[in-house]
Design a protein around this motif. Structure first.
Motif, mmCIF file in Angstrom:
data_model
loop_
_atom_site.group_PDB
_atom_site.id
_atom_site.type_symbol
_atom_site.label_atom_id
_atom_site.label_comp_id
_atom_site.label_asym_id
_atom_site.label_seq_id
_atom_site.Cartn_x
_atom_site.Cartn_y
_atom_site.Cartn_z
ATOM 1 N N MET A 38 0.721 -1.083 0.021
ATOM 2 C CA MET A 38 -0.011 -0.095 -0.137
ATOM 3 C C MET A 38 0.800 1.250 -0.168
ATOM 4 O O MET A 38 0.436 2.360 -0.632
ATOM 5 N N THR A 39 2.084 1.144 0.541
ATOM 6 C CA THR A 39 2.793 2.370 1.054
ATOM 7 C C THR A 39 4.137 2.544 -0.178
ATOM 8 O O THR A 39 4.541 3.616 -0.374
ATOM 9 N N GLY A 40 4.310 1.166 -0.698
ATOM 10 C CA GLY A 40 5.272 1.283 -1.680
ATOM 11 C C GLY A 40 6.659 1.053 -0.922
ATOM 12 O O GLY A 40 7.729 1.551 -1.835
ATOM 13 N N ASP A 41 6.835 0.998 0.520
ATOM 14 C CA ASP A 41 7.824 1.109 1.060
ATOM 15 C C ASP A 41 8.556 -0.321 1.286
ATOM 16 O O ASP A 41 7.580 -1.489 1.095
ATOM 17 N N PRO A 42 9.750 -0.496 1.269
ATOM 18 C CA PRO A 42 10.209 -1.964 1.448
ATOM 19 C C PRO A 42 9.876 -2.737 2.728
ATOM 20 O O PRO A 42 9.385 -1.832 3.815
ATOM 21 N N LEU A 43 9.744 -3.825 2.425
ATOM 22 C CA LEU A 43 9.118 -4.670 3.795
ATOM 23 C C LEU A 43 10.034 -4.462 4.970
ATOM 24 O O LEU A 43 9.393 -4.069 6.131
ATOM 25 N N GLY A 44 11.313 -4.461 4.955
ATOM 26 C CA GLY A 44 12.397 -4.140 5.900
ATOM 27 C C GLY A 44 11.786 -3.008 6.739
ATOM 28 O O GLY A 44 11.930 -2.918 7.934
ATOM 29 N N THR A 45 11.701 -1.817 5.955
ATOM 30 C CA THR A 45 11.270 -0.655 6.495
ATOM 31 C C THR A 45 10.046 -0.521 7.055
ATOM 32 O O THR A 45 9.924 0.161 8.230
ATOM 33 N N VAL A 46 9.154 -1.325 6.882
ATOM 34 C CA VAL A 46 7.604 -1.552 7.418
ATOM 35 C C VAL A 46 7.934 -2.020 8.774
ATOM 36 O O VAL A 46 7.560 -1.598 9.813
ATOM 37 N N LYS A 47 8.807 -3.396 8.827
ATOM 38 C CA LYS A 47 9.082 -3.936 10.192
ATOM 39 C C LYS A 47 9.745 -3.012 11.165
ATOM 40 O O LYS A 47 9.392 -2.743 12.399
ATOM 41 N N THR A 48 10.659 -2.425 10.448
ATOM 42 C CA THR A 48 11.630 -1.664 11.451
ATOM 43 C C THR A 48 10.728 -0.306 12.271
ATOM 44 O O THR A 48 10.964 0.151 13.072
ATOM 45 N N ARG A 49 9.665 0.189 11.146
ATOM 46 C CA ARG A 49 8.901 1.315 11.819
ATOM 47 C C ARG A 49 8.041 1.025 13.028
ATOM 48 O O ARG A 49 8.037 1.748 14.042
ATOM 49 N N ILE A 50 7.338 -0.244 12.746
ATOM 50 C CA ILE A 50 6.834 -0.908 13.733
ATOM 51 C C ILE A 50 7.559 -1.094 15.064
ATOM 52 O O ILE A 50 7.045 -0.581 16.099
ATOM 53 N N ARG A 51 8.865 -1.563 14.940
ATOM 54 C CA ARG A 51 9.594 -1.912 16.093
ATOM 55 C C ARG A 51 9.855 -0.607 16.667
ATOM 56 O O ARG A 51 9.765 -0.252 17.692
ATOM 57 N N SER A 52 10.458 0.397 15.855
ATOM 58 C CA SER A 52 10.658 1.847 16.219
ATOM 59 C C SER A 52 9.781 2.369 17.127
ATOM 60 O O SER A 52 9.867 2.997 17.884
ATOM 61 N N ALA A 53 8.259 2.185 16.628
ATOM 62 C CA ALA A 53 7.585 2.904 17.139
ATOM 63 C C ALA A 53 6.927 2.426 18.644
ATOM 64 O O ALA A 53 6.879 3.237 19.630
ATOM 65 N N LEU A 54 7.042 1.001 18.710
ATOM 66 C CA LEU A 54 6.842 0.538 19.966
ATOM 67 C C LEU A 54 8.160 0.755 21.189
ATOM 68 O O LEU A 54 7.747 1.032 22.218
ATOM 69 N N THR A 55 9.349 0.648 20.538
ATOM 70 C CA THR A 55 10.635 1.004 21.299
ATOM 71 C C THR A 55 10.437 2.504 21.850
ATOM 72 O O THR A 55 10.592 2.743 23.046
ATOM 73 N N THR A 56 9.970 3.336 21.001
ATOM 74 C CA THR A 56 9.792 4.948 21.435
ATOM 75 C C THR A 56 8.820 5.003 22.593
ATOM 76 O O THR A 56 9.063 5.706 23.743
ATOM 77 N N LEU A 57 7.518 4.196 22.301
ATOM 78 C CA LEU A 57 6.731 4.202 23.240
ATOM 79 C C LEU A 57 7.068 3.767 24.737
ATOM 80 O O LEU A 57 6.993 4.495 25.695
ATOM 81 N N ARG A 58 7.985 2.544 24.441
ATOM 82 C CA ARG A 58 8.527 1.924 26.069
ATOM 83 C C ARG A 58 9.493 3.104 26.656
ATOM 84 O O ARG A 58 9.503 3.368 27.772
ATOM 85 N N LYS A 59 10.415 3.540 25.765
ATOM 86 C CA LYS A 59 11.551 4.330 26.199
ATOM 87 C C LYS A 59 11.065 5.453 26.873
ATOM 88 O O LYS A 59 11.344 6.097 27.911
ATOM 89 N N ALA A 60 9.938 6.211 26.265
ATOM 90 C CA ALA A 60 9.269 7.210 26.976
ATOM 91 C C ALA A 60 8.847 7.018 28.169
ATOM 92 O O ALA A 60 8.938 7.936 29.114
ATOM 93 N N PHE A 61 8.457 5.869 28.743
ATOM 94 C CA PHE A 61 7.627 5.681 29.812
ATOM 95 C C PHE A 61 8.758 5.411 30.839
ATOM 96 O O PHE A 61 8.765 5.207 31.906
#
Lengths: 184, 292
Positions: free
Chosen positions: A159-182
């Motif tokens: 849907m976005t035209g992004d590479p698979l690896g980028t999609v996976k990394t974005r999901i992980r980064s978002a969750l990591t940011t959430l955890r680190k902020a807490f």
């Protein structure tokens, strides 16, 4: 008898309420519903975008608590967190017309919050929303598509035209940011 | 995916969201089941997703949703149902066999030719039906009353159990605090970091009963997914025994009250370490607080 000193059901923790539910206490079940129905319904509504279907999921999730309260051992994590995740999974299953995959016993959940406490729950929600809104828009959208729309990383990539690896990394980064902020 | 090669966090997140193909999902499920490290990482990811789920816009469910649930709950009662009183089939003296065996409304009796009967013969069958109806109503009421009583008894028994357990625990706490045989130990942070206020712990331990009460103050906050763990270091040189995990509150206070411990173990010392959420069976160095 000393029963006058028993705290009201609304003040009891999840483990105590689950113990009562196990014995068939309908009032304890009603208290758990009052405590967590809003988040379960809201998650289901966000995924399914249909009030009637969301209400069906709400019913299904809480009947699971009633039928097998043993599945929710307090030490395995927060009941509120667990219910939110299960509501999401059941809603995605309904969306895709799939059989439910998650087993209560198989899902441990590490949650540093006491979601049974309304003030702590509301505080956590506000903080989490504040963190998510500050995420880079690609990360926020990717996590939203995966979690709330149930799209696989391949579907998101398509849907976005992004590479698979980028999609996976974005999901992980978002969750990591959430955890680190807490943690900060 | 082998037991030795851990799963990437990216894949754990997709696994937790059930977004992987069936074969990959099964592989990761098998690995997680036997790998404590990946199991812990998965629990953390599930925790993150639970937090994320709470960022959704909140809507109250429709008002009738609770009513609907409670009706379903009542239908699936966990109490042993009381057997309904069976109403015996009604047969009336003086009637020919077969009459009234079929229900009213079946129309069977319409086909019968009414024989000539006296007044008593006409009224008597209806008295029977009236008595039967009254018996059924009384039986129904009794059933519902018994059912409601059973539910109330079950709920009260649950509360009573909890109160009894609380009372027993409180009694144990009092006994331990006042037991002359109790060993009182104060744990302090190593003096290399003289930054006030100094974290402090106080352990009260009765070896014979395996009773331990630990109260701490000025504890530093931990990162999420980390926990403090208390250790009992046996005097006979055995490995340290985990004596409970704890998280300080916002004022730095924490406690471990009556952790499950074997009885009769003399303590050489007590120590506190920082462990991953969920605790550990062996202490992770350094020991940040100790006392004997």
């Amino acid at each position: 008898m000393g029963l006058v000193n028993t705290p009201p059901l609304s003040a009891q923790d999840d483990a105590a309420l689950l113990a009562l539910v196990k014995r068939g206490d309908e009032q304890a079940m009603a208290t758990l519903f009052d405590r967590y129905s809003k988040v379960v319904y809201s998650v289901a509504l966000r995924v399914l975008r249909d009030p009637a279907s969301a209400e069906d999921i709400l019913q299904e999730v809480f009947m699971q608590v009633w039928r097998s309260p043993d599945g929710f051992v307090a030490t395995r994590g927060s009941l509120g967190g667990w219910l939110a995740v299960v509501a999401r999974n059941r809603s995605i299953d309904a969306l895709r017309r799939k059989k439910p995959m998650d087993q209560v016993e198989d899902m441990a959940l590490a949650a540093p919050f006491n979601l049974a406490n309304e003030a702590e729950r509301n505080n956590m929600m506000e903080r989490a929303r504040g963190i998510i809104i500050k995420l880079p828009v690609e990360q926020r959208k990717t996590l939203e598509m995966a979690f709330f729309d149930g799209l696989t990383h391949s579907e998101i990539a398509e849907m976005t035209g992004d590479p698979l690896g980028t999609v996976k990394t974005r999901i992980r980064s978002a969750l990591t940011t959430l955890r680190k902020a807490f943690q900060a | 995916m082998s037991a030795t090669r851990h799963i990437e966090r990216e894949d754990l997140a997709l696994f937790a969201m059930q977004l992987l193909p069936k074969d990959e999902h099964a592989l990761i499920a098998a690995h997680v089941a036997q790998c404590a490290e990946c199991g812990q990482a998965l629990a953390e990811v599930q925790g993150d997703l639970a937090v994320y789920a709470h960022t959704v816009d909140m809507h109250s469910p429709p008002a009738q949703a609770k009513e609907r649930l409670m009706k379903q709950v009542a239908r699936e009662k966990k109490t042993v149902p009381v057997e309904r009183v069976a109403t015996p089939p009604l047969e009336f003296v003086g009637r020919s066999e077969g009459t009234y065996r079929t229900g009213l409304g079946s129309g069977a009796y319409l086909a019968e030719e009414e024989p000539k009967r006296n007044w008593a013969a006409k009224v008597f069958p209806w008295v029977g039906w009236a008595v039967a109806a009254a018996v059924a109503v009384v039986a129904g009421n009794l059933y519902h009353e018994r059912d409601a009583l059973l539910s109330r008894m079950t709920a009260q028994a649950g509360r009573l159990d909890q109160v009894s357990a609380d009372a027993a625990a409180a009694k144990q706490v009092m006994e331990a605090m006042t037991d002359p045989a109790a060993k009182h130990v104060t744990l302090t942070k190593a003096p290399s970091t003289p930054t006030p206020p100094v974290p402090q712990g106080r352990a009260t331990y009765v070896a014979e009963k395996g009773t331990l009460i630990f109260l701490a103050s000025n504890m530093e906050p931990l990162q999420p997914y980390k926990t403090y763990e208390l250790w009992l270091i046996p005097a006979d040189g055995r490995d340290p025994i985990p004596a409970g995990t704890f998280h300080p509150d916002e004022r730095g206070n924490a406690s471990v009250i009556l952790p499950p411990l074997p009885k009769g173990i003399e303590a050489k010392a007590f120590g506190v370490t920082v462990e991953d959420e969920g605790g550990s069976q062996t202490p992770t160095m350094p020991i940040i607080m100790a006392g004997n």
